[in-house]
Design a protein around this motif. Structure first.
Motif, PDB file in Angstrom:
ATOM      1  N   CYS A 149      -7.880  -2.699  -3.552  1.00 10.42           N
ATOM      2  CA  CYS A 149      -8.784  -1.607  -3.900  1.00 10.42           C
ATOM      3  C   CYS A 149      -8.349  -0.317  -3.195  1.00 10.42           C
ATOM      4  N   ASP A 173      -8.905   3.046  -5.379  1.00 10.56           N
ATOM      5  CA  ASP A 173      -9.202   2.743  -6.779  1.00 10.56           C
ATOM      6  C   ASP A 173      -8.595   3.778  -7.728  1.00 10.56           C
ATOM      7  N   GLY A 174      -7.370   4.202  -7.414  1.00  6.79           N
ATOM      8  CA  GLY A 174      -6.648   5.136  -8.273  1.00  6.79           C
ATOM      9  C   GLY A 174      -6.859   6.599  -7.945  1.00  6.79           C
ATOM     10  N   ASP A 199      -1.889  -4.177  -7.553  1.00  6.40           N
ATOM     11  CA  ASP A 199      -2.865  -4.489  -8.600  1.00  6.40           C
ATOM     12  C   ASP A 199      -4.143  -5.090  -8.023  1.00  6.40           C
ATOM     13  N   GLU A 208       2.500   1.869 -13.414  1.00  7.08           N
ATOM     14  CA  GLU A 208       1.612   1.037 -14.219  1.00  7.08           C
ATOM     15  C   GLU A 208       0.645   0.193 -13.385  1.00  7.08           C
ATOM     16  N   THR A 209       0.276   0.695 -12.224  1.00  3.35           N
ATOM     17  CA  THR A 209      -0.784   0.081 -11.428  1.00  3.35           C
ATOM     18  C   THR A 209      -1.904   1.114 -11.286  1.00  3.35           C
ATOM     19  N   GLN A 210      -3.020   0.699 -10.734  1.00  2.91           N
ATOM     20  CA  GLN A 210      -4.120   1.645 -10.553  1.00  2.91           C
ATOM     21  C   GLN A 210      -3.793   2.725  -9.521  1.00  2.91           C
ATOM     22  N   HIS A 211      -2.792   2.480  -8.676  1.00  3.91           N
ATOM     23  CA  HIS A 211      -2.414   3.429  -7.627  1.00  3.91           C
ATOM     24  C   HIS A 211      -1.199   4.270  -8.031  1.00  3.91           C
ATOM     25  N   GLU A 212      -0.965   4.401  -9.308  1.00  5.87           N
ATOM     26  CA  GLU A 212       0.215   5.104  -9.816  1.00  5.87           C
ATOM     27  C   GLU A 212       0.247   6.572  -9.380  1.00  5.87           C
ATOM     28  N   SER A 267      -4.616   5.759  -1.760  1.00  6.76           N
ATOM     29  CA  SER A 267      -5.119   5.689  -3.123  1.00  6.76           C
ATOM     30  C   SER A 267      -6.286   4.715  -3.112  1.00  6.76           C
TER      31      SER A 267
END
Length: 173
Positions: free
Chosen positions: A21, A112-113, A18, A64-68, A110
């Motif tokens: 970056c 920022d996703g 989370d 459920e994190t930005q790196h999902e 990853s």
């Protein structure tokens, strides 16, 4: 490992994901303890954490994190590098270490996703870092007033030379 330990590890990885970056997944199979220690030391000095994880725990933690987007790509021996401040710094360190070590490999990342393959990670490592970009920006911002002052100083200097020329000419007459 019991359920409580697994839950604690999952929560720890989730918190790191989370905050990070960039999350770079690497393959460390065959590396010596010395090499791993050297890599961790260099990463730690740049505010990048490096953690060996079980694939199933990493998949659960990345939900459920930005790196999902990378959670389904964990296979074989994995370790994750979490970069917090500047993603370019993490990429540079890992790509440089990959050049030195024949056994180490950065698989994917990853940012920022957004999913990055190993080749994109290498491209990212060639960009200037945050500090260098800030220095360039400040240099450009400083150049404008400096050049402005220099321009007016040259105009005044030229005018003074012309006036001195006229003065000398009048003194000769």
């Amino acid at each position: 490992m019991n359920r409580e330990e697994k839950a604690r590890i999952i929560e720890d990885i989730r918190e790191k994901a989370d905050k990070a970056c960039i999350a770079v997944v690497t393959d460390f199979k065959g590396m010596s303890v010395e090499e791993m220690t050297d890599l961790r030391r260099v990463l730690r000095s740049s505010n990048v954490e490096y953690q060996v994880v079980k694939n199933t725990l990493a998949r659960i933690a990345f939900e459920e994190t930005q790196h999902e987007g990378v959670k389904d790509k964990f296979k074989e021996c994995c370790a994750i590098a979490f970069g917090y401040d500047d993603p370019v710094v993490a990429a540079k360190i890992l790509v440089d270490f990959e050049k030195k070590s024949k056994k180490f490999q950065a698989r994917f990342a990853s940012l920022d996703g957004k999913y990055l393959e190993a080749s994109s990670l290498k491209d990212l490592s060639e960009l200037p870092g945050r500090e260098e970009l800030l220095a360039r920006t400040l240099g450009t911002m400083n150049a404008v007033p400096t050049n402005f002052v220099s321009l007016f100083a040259n105009l005044i200097r030229g005018m003074m030379n012309a006036l001195n020329g006229i003065k000398e000419q009048k003194e000769e007459q």
